[in-house]
Design a protein around this motif. Structure first.
Motif, PDB file in Angstrom:
ATOM      1  N   ARG A  73       0.838  -1.199   0.000  1.00 11.92           N
ATOM      2  CA  ARG A  73       0.000   0.000   0.000  1.00 11.92           C
ATOM      3  C   ARG A  73       0.873   1.249   0.000  1.00 11.92           C
ATOM      4  N   PHE A  74       0.450   2.269  -0.748  1.00  8.51           N
ATOM      5  CA  PHE A  74       1.249   3.471  -0.920  1.00  8.51           C
ATOM      6  C   PHE A  74       0.948   4.480   0.188  1.00  8.51           C
ATOM      7  N   THR A  75       1.022   4.040   1.411  1.00  7.16           N
ATOM      8  CA  THR A  75       0.785   4.903   2.567  1.00  7.16           C
ATOM      9  C   THR A  75       1.392   4.229   3.782  1.00  7.16           C
ATOM     10  N   ASN A  76       1.228   4.842   4.937  1.00  2.00           N
ATOM     11  CA  ASN A  76       1.810   4.265   6.148  1.00  2.00           C
ATOM     12  C   ASN A  76       0.974   3.161   6.750  1.00  2.00           C
ATOM     13  N   GLY A  77      -0.318   3.107   6.396  1.00  2.00           N
ATOM     14  CA  GLY A  77      -1.190   2.113   6.996  1.00  2.00           C
ATOM     15  C   GLY A  77      -2.290   1.695   6.051  1.00  2.00           C
ATOM     16  N   LEU A  78      -3.528   2.058   6.398  1.00  2.00           N
ATOM     17  CA  LEU A  78      -4.693   1.655   5.619  1.00  2.00           C
ATOM     18  C   LEU A  78      -5.037   2.680   4.541  1.00  2.00           C
ATOM     19  N   THR A  79      -5.630   2.203   3.458  1.00  2.00           N
ATOM     20  CA  THR A  79      -6.102   3.072   2.381  1.00  2.00           C
ATOM     21  C   THR A  79      -7.587   3.367   2.564  1.00  2.00           C
ATOM     22  N   VAL A  80      -8.109   4.221   1.722  1.00  2.00           N
ATOM     23  CA  VAL A  80      -9.534   4.559   1.759  1.00  2.00           C
ATOM     24  C   VAL A  80     -10.396   3.312   1.587  1.00  2.00           C
ATOM     25  N   VAL A  81     -10.046   2.456   0.637  1.00  2.00           N
ATOM     26  CA  VAL A  81     -10.896   1.284   0.389  1.00  2.00           C
ATOM     27  C   VAL A  81     -10.787   0.256   1.503  1.00  2.00           C
ATOM     28  N   ASP A  82      -9.630   0.186   2.187  1.00  2.00           N
ATOM     29  CA  ASP A  82      -9.536  -0.673   3.371  1.00  2.00           C
ATOM     30  C   ASP A  82     -10.570  -0.243   4.400  1.00  2.00           C
ATOM     31  N   MET A  83     -10.664   1.060   4.610  1.00  2.00           N
ATOM     32  CA  MET A  83     -11.577   1.583   5.620  1.00  2.00           C
ATOM     33  C   MET A  83     -13.037   1.446   5.182  1.00  2.00           C
ATOM     34  N   LEU A  84     -13.293   1.670   3.907  1.00  2.00           N
ATOM     35  CA  LEU A  84     -14.655   1.483   3.405  1.00  2.00           C
ATOM     36  C   LEU A  84     -15.081   0.028   3.532  1.00  2.00           C
ATOM     37  N   ALA A  85     -14.171  -0.889   3.234  1.00  2.00           N
ATOM     38  CA  ALA A  85     -14.478  -2.313   3.385  1.00  2.00           C
ATOM     39  C   ALA A  85     -14.788  -2.646   4.839  1.00  2.00           C
ATOM     40  N   ASP A  86     -14.026  -2.054   5.750  1.00  2.00           N
ATOM     41  CA  ASP A  86     -14.271  -2.276   7.174  1.00  2.00           C
ATOM     42  C   ASP A  86     -15.650  -1.744   7.574  1.00  2.00           C
ATOM     43  N   MET A  87     -16.002  -0.561   7.083  1.00  2.00           N
ATOM     44  CA  MET A  87     -17.308   0.018   7.390  1.00  2.00           C
ATOM     45  C   MET A  87     -18.449  -0.821   6.816  1.00  2.00           C
ATOM     46  N   LEU A  88     -18.170  -1.504   5.717  1.00  5.74           N
ATOM     47  CA  LEU A  88     -19.177  -2.365   5.104  1.00  5.74           C
ATOM     48  C   LEU A  88     -19.261  -3.734   5.783  1.00  5.74           C
ATOM     49  N   GLY A  89     -18.382  -3.969   6.763  1.00  8.26           N
ATOM     50  CA  GLY A  89     -18.421  -5.214   7.513  1.00  8.26           C
ATOM     51  C   GLY A  89     -17.452  -6.274   7.037  1.00  8.26           C
ATOM     52  N   PHE A  90     -16.525  -5.930   6.142  1.00  7.25           N
ATOM     53  CA  PHE A  90     -15.539  -6.894   5.645  1.00  7.25           C
ATOM     54  C   PHE A  90     -14.304  -6.911   6.556  1.00  7.25           C
TER      55      PHE A  90
END
Length: 408
Positions: A73-90
């Motif tokens: 991932r091109f960041t230090n941690g989670l990306t936007v889609v990681d967080m959206l997936a988490d919010m969707l229950g994944f």
């Protein structure tokens, strides 16, 4: 004695029962059966790890705050889609990269995004190998063929979220690199945006034909204000010959990072303005992006009216420009103190080259909007994701947010 023992036992049971919900709290309900992601380095999570490309992030300090180390991932941690997936229950685990996924992962969701990718096939070639949008769609087509009939049924795929975020590299690593690409000679900004949107529309129609019905379409942010552009403008003010980009040789292949903009003459763009973070933005790029985003929003509206001949589909436009401006305007409330500089990188604003292997980044990533020359930190990604998922303002998500899209 019996009464005391019985009372003690009841007390222990009561405490255990009170603690049980905290120990075995049910996971949030998964709101959709699957999620599929298409895009560039903003959401890539490892598809470029094993190909010959400068657009890779499978080394530290990338992923320094990600459990298990740098996953790509091109960041230090989670990306936007990681967080959206988490919010969707994944959760757990996160949606895997297609390049590293097992066949058993396909029905749950896949990430096809590729660093340096664009809508146009040649976009990003200056950085080496990558998977443009059309190839990402073909990867999804191959995945559908490998799924069982029930997992790939139109009814099931029609309830899944399809996140697509493309276009940044078509400007950064194509149109505004006139020393490497000819698109700026062939198209004015309006014609180029129209060309991109025409190709984008074809790819979305291909996804629709494969079963997609719920689309979250991310606009392009104000990339004229990223640390890379701020650094180049500052350098151009001091050196009129600094607009040719940084050349690097990898395995004998000469590659270029960045290039001239604003006509390719190496001068500071005449149309430049101060950014909210204190630097000078490249308004030539931002103006071109504004034309593209306006067209993208119009395309979403047309598709939702049935103009794209995709009945039953719902498209949501995520306005990253307005969300980004709101983030900067309320930076202090979010804990940000550094708005125009990468947490790691090289040169002015840590923006001339991305993070070098094993480079020590800034100590407190939560205070930085940008992780490197191009990409947000996890802290900034969290704000973008929250607004895309929950915002009731059409300035962030139009006509509905992603949580509402999931509920359809």
């Amino acid at each position: 004695m019996y009464r005391k023992a019985r009372s003690a036992l009841l007390l222990v049971l009561a405490v255990a029962m009170a603690a049980a919900p905290a120990l075995v709290a049910p996971a949030p309900q998964q709101l959709v059966p699957c999620m599929y992601i298409f895009g560039d380095s903003l959401v890539d999570n490892g598809n470029n790890n094993n190909i010959l490309s400068l657009a890779r992030a499978n080394y530290r300090p990338y992923g320094i705050d990600f459990a298990g180390g740098p996953p790509g991932r091109f960041t230090n941690g989670l990306t936007v889609v990681d967080m959206l997936a988490d919010m969707l229950g994944f959760h757990p685990p996160l949606i895997p990269a297609y390049a590293m996924a097992q066949p058993s992962d396909f029905a749950r969701g896949l990430n096809f995004a590729s660093g340096a990718a664009g809508i146009r096939a040649e976009t990003g070639n200056n950085l080496g190998r990558h998977y443009p949008l059309s190839e990402q769609v073909e990867h999804f087509r191959a995945a559908v063929r490998q799924m069982g009939a029930s997992a790939s049924s139109p009814e099931r795929l029609g309830r899944c979220i399809f996140y697509v975020g493309m276009g940044s590299n078509d400007y950064l690593n194509n149109y505004f690199m006139p020393n490497y690409y000819t698109t700026a000679q062939s198209y004015d900004p309006a014609a180029y945006a129209a060309n991109l949107l025409q190709e984008y529309s074809r790819n979305l129609a291909d996804l629709y034909a494969l079963g997609a019905r719920k689309f979250a379409i991310a606009g392009v942010g104000e990339i004229g204000c990223i640390p890379y552009e701020l650094a180049r403008i500052n350098n151009q003010q001091n050196d009129s010959n600094s607009g040719t980009g940084v050349s690097i040789s990898v395995a004998g292949i000469a590659l270029t990072i960045g290039g001239s903009s604003g006509g390719g003459d190496g001068r500071t763009p005449a149309n430049a303005s101060r950014s909210s973070g204190g630097g000078v933005c490249n308004d030539d790029i931002n103006s071109a992006i504004a034309i593209y985003n306006k067209g993208l929003l119009s395309m979403v509206k047309r598709f939702n009216r049935g103009g794209g001949r995709m009945p039953g589909a719902t498209f949501v436009f995520l306005d990253t420009v307005r969300t980004g401006r709101a983030l900067v305007e309320n930076a202090a409330a979010h804990g940000f103190t550094v708005l125009d500089r990468g947490c790691c990188g090289v040169g002015r604003n840590n923006g001339e080259i991305t993070c070098l292997p094993m480079q020590r980044p800034c100590d407190d990533r939560s205070k930085y909007v940008f992780w490197d020359a191009f990409h947000p930190t996890e802290a900034a990604n969290r704000i973008y994701a929250a607004r895309a998922f929950n915002s009731t303002s059409t300035a962030d998500a139009y006509p509905i947010n992603i949580s509402q899209l999931a509920a359809i």
